[in-house]
Enzyme design. Structure first.
Site, mmCIF file in Angstrom:
data_model
loop_
_atom_site.group_PDB
_atom_site.id
_atom_site.type_symbol
_atom_site.label_atom_id
_atom_site.label_comp_id
_atom_site.label_asym_id
_atom_site.label_seq_id
_atom_site.Cartn_x
_atom_site.Cartn_y
_atom_site.Cartn_z
ATOM 1 N N HIS A 1 4.607 5.534 11.683
ATOM 2 C CA HIS A 1 4.292 5.342 10.408
ATOM 3 C C HIS A 1 3.144 6.708 9.954
ATOM 4 O O HIS A 1 1.933 6.348 10.234
ATOM 5 C CB HIS A 1 3.515 4.181 10.246
ATOM 6 C CG HIS A 1 3.282 3.706 8.742
ATOM 7 N ND1 HIS A 1 3.397 4.562 7.767
ATOM 8 C CD2 HIS A 1 2.800 2.643 8.236
ATOM 9 C CE1 HIS A 1 3.105 4.056 6.460
ATOM 10 N NE2 HIS A 1 2.803 2.719 6.741
ATOM 11 N N ARG B 1 11.318 3.833 3.811
ATOM 12 C CA ARG B 1 10.872 2.990 4.880
ATOM 13 C C ARG B 1 12.053 2.354 5.159
ATOM 14 O O ARG B 1 12.750 1.789 4.202
ATOM 15 C CB ARG B 1 9.703 1.868 4.368
ATOM 16 C CG ARG B 1 9.423 0.627 5.151
ATOM 17 C CD ARG B 1 8.226 -0.134 4.680
ATOM 18 N NE ARG B 1 7.122 0.770 5.013
ATOM 19 C CZ ARG B 1 5.744 0.179 5.121
ATOM 20 N NH1 ARG B 1 5.752 -0.991 4.768
ATOM 21 N NH2 ARG B 1 4.785 0.832 5.265
ATOM 22 N N ARG C 1 0.580 -1.331 -0.099
ATOM 23 C CA ARG C 1 0.044 -0.093 0.039
ATOM 24 C C ARG C 1 0.742 1.292 0.104
ATOM 25 O O ARG C 1 0.749 2.182 -0.884
ATOM 26 C CB ARG C 1 -0.871 0.242 1.241
ATOM 27 C CG ARG C 1 -2.299 -0.536 0.999
ATOM 28 C CD ARG C 1 -2.696 -1.340 2.653
ATOM 29 N NE ARG C 1 -1.453 -2.313 2.943
ATOM 30 C CZ ARG C 1 -1.522 -3.724 2.431
ATOM 31 N NH1 ARG C 1 -2.787 -4.008 2.114
ATOM 32 N NH2 ARG C 1 -0.688 -4.342 2.957
ATOM 33 N N THR C 2 1.875 1.471 1.007
ATOM 34 C CA THR C 2 2.314 2.677 1.046
ATOM 35 C C THR C 2 3.264 2.900 -0.178
ATOM 36 O O THR C 2 3.446 4.155 -0.538
ATOM 37 C CB THR C 2 3.319 2.487 2.203
ATOM 38 O OG1 THR C 2 2.671 1.958 3.454
ATOM 39 C CG2 THR C 2 3.950 3.828 2.778
ATOM 40 N N LYS D 1 25.959 -5.349 -0.839
ATOM 41 C CA LYS D 1 27.403 -5.294 -0.858
ATOM 42 C C LYS D 1 28.020 -4.568 0.382
ATOM 43 O O LYS D 1 29.191 -4.431 0.248
ATOM 44 C CB LYS D 1 27.892 -4.880 -2.220
ATOM 45 C CG LYS D 1 27.278 -5.565 -3.345
ATOM 46 C CD LYS D 1 27.548 -4.911 -4.633
ATOM 47 C CE LYS D 1 26.769 -5.376 -5.712
ATOM 48 N NZ LYS D 1 26.894 -4.564 -7.061
#
Ligand code: CP
Length: 313
Positions: free
Chosen positions: A137, A109, A59-60, A87
């Site tokens: 959030h 995020r 969703r986000t 890496k």
């Protein structure tokens, strides 16, 4: 008030009630735009935004990308699983390399609480927190409160219940801050093992009996159990005996809602685990505004990005 009090959206804790109301007013305008045949405005032409996702999202991620494209921004997407993070590159080096390509804003995020705050102290771009571990959030809380307000009006004095894994939920913490800044009363409910000890510092009510909690509230926001965060250095921890038992004591069912003497509004931020925290007949009922939340998410994120772009150096 002419603009936001901040150049980043790091958490609801760091913004004011005036900021939230300005975001809502701006989102109302963008919601009108999204209901037009041509859903695009030129507001962020020449602004480049990087969506930097170190954790899974449906969703986000889609919602931010759509919001950015509806505002005519240039968009680049970065996913940790297919990047040079594997890496050994550090977060600051990764983001500075993205910024060297003339990116103005970063939507991030990250699994570590505080990662966006850390980044904001080391780089020049505007940062939007799209979920940082168990911390915050903010855009989810904004779209949740916006969706409640759309149905029940002013949140002042409204009673909002948050059920579930409060201990591991960034949605819970951001919702608590947002609802309280708008004058709502907040209660949390869940197994004692999933209610954090610091809850008594947040001025929220705590109720362990689901029926009593539902009888108290006007609105309920149902959260999923975050099994992926219920670990200690990768070893799973059991906070309750089984999902079946959790569903028996804390699952919201049609039968339970019908036993109340009133209709309450039902929210869920997703992803849902049907049959665990919410039954399908509740999720798909007229009381539930789960897809309205998703729809409103685009307008709310357009508002956040538009207002933060007004703060670009
Ligand atoms: N509500 C929410 O954050 O969902 P995603 O994890 O799919 O983005």
């Amino acid at each position: 008030m002419s603009g936001l009090s901040t150049k980043h959206l790091l958490g609801i804790k760091y913004i004011t009630a005036d900021d939230i109301n300005l975001i809502f007013k701006t989102a109302d305008n963008f919601k009108d735009v999204l209901n037009r045949p041509i859903k695009k405005v030129p507001s962020l032409r020449d602004v480049t935004i990087a969506n930097v996702f170190f954790e899974n999202s449906t969703r986000t991620k889609i919602s931010f990308e759509l919001a950015e494209k509806r505002l005519s921004a240039d968009v680049v997407n970065f996913s940790a699983s297919s990047s040079s993070v594997n890496k050994g590159e550090t977060l600051i080096d990764t983001v500075n390399n993205i910024l060297a390509m003339k990116v103005d804003m970063v939507v991030m995020r990250h699994p570590s609480p505080g990662a966006p705050v850390f980044l904001s102290k080391h780089i020049d771009a505007n940062i939007v927190n799209a979920g940082d571990g168990t911390h915050e959030h903010p855009t989810q809380a904004l779209l949740d409160a916006y969706s409640i307000r759309e149905r029940v009006g002013d949140l002042k004095g409204k009673k909002v219940l948050i059920i579930g894994d409060i201990l591991h939920s960034r949605v819970a913490l951001s919702n608590i801050f947002c609802l309280q800044k708008l004058g709502a009363k907040v209660m949390v409910c869940g197994p004692p093992t999933l209610i954090p000890k610091y809850i008594n510092t947040l001025d929220v009510k705590v109720e362990y009996n689901l029926k009593k909690a539902l009888e108290w509230c006007d609105v309920v926001n149902i959260l999923r159990i975050q099994l992926e965060r219920q670990t200690d250095e990768g070893i799973p921890i059991k906070y309750f005996p089984s999902l079946r038992e959790y569903a028996m004591f804390y699952g919201v069912t049609k039968e339970l809602l019908q036993s109340l003497k009133k209709d309450i509004l039902v929210l869920h931020p997703g992803p849902m685990n049907r049959g665990v925290e919410i039954s399908s007949d509740v999720a798909d009922s007229d009381q539930a505004i789960i897809l309205d939340q998703v729809e409103n998410g685009v307008a709310v994120r357009m508002a956040v990005l538009y207002l933060l772009a007004g703060k670009l150096d």
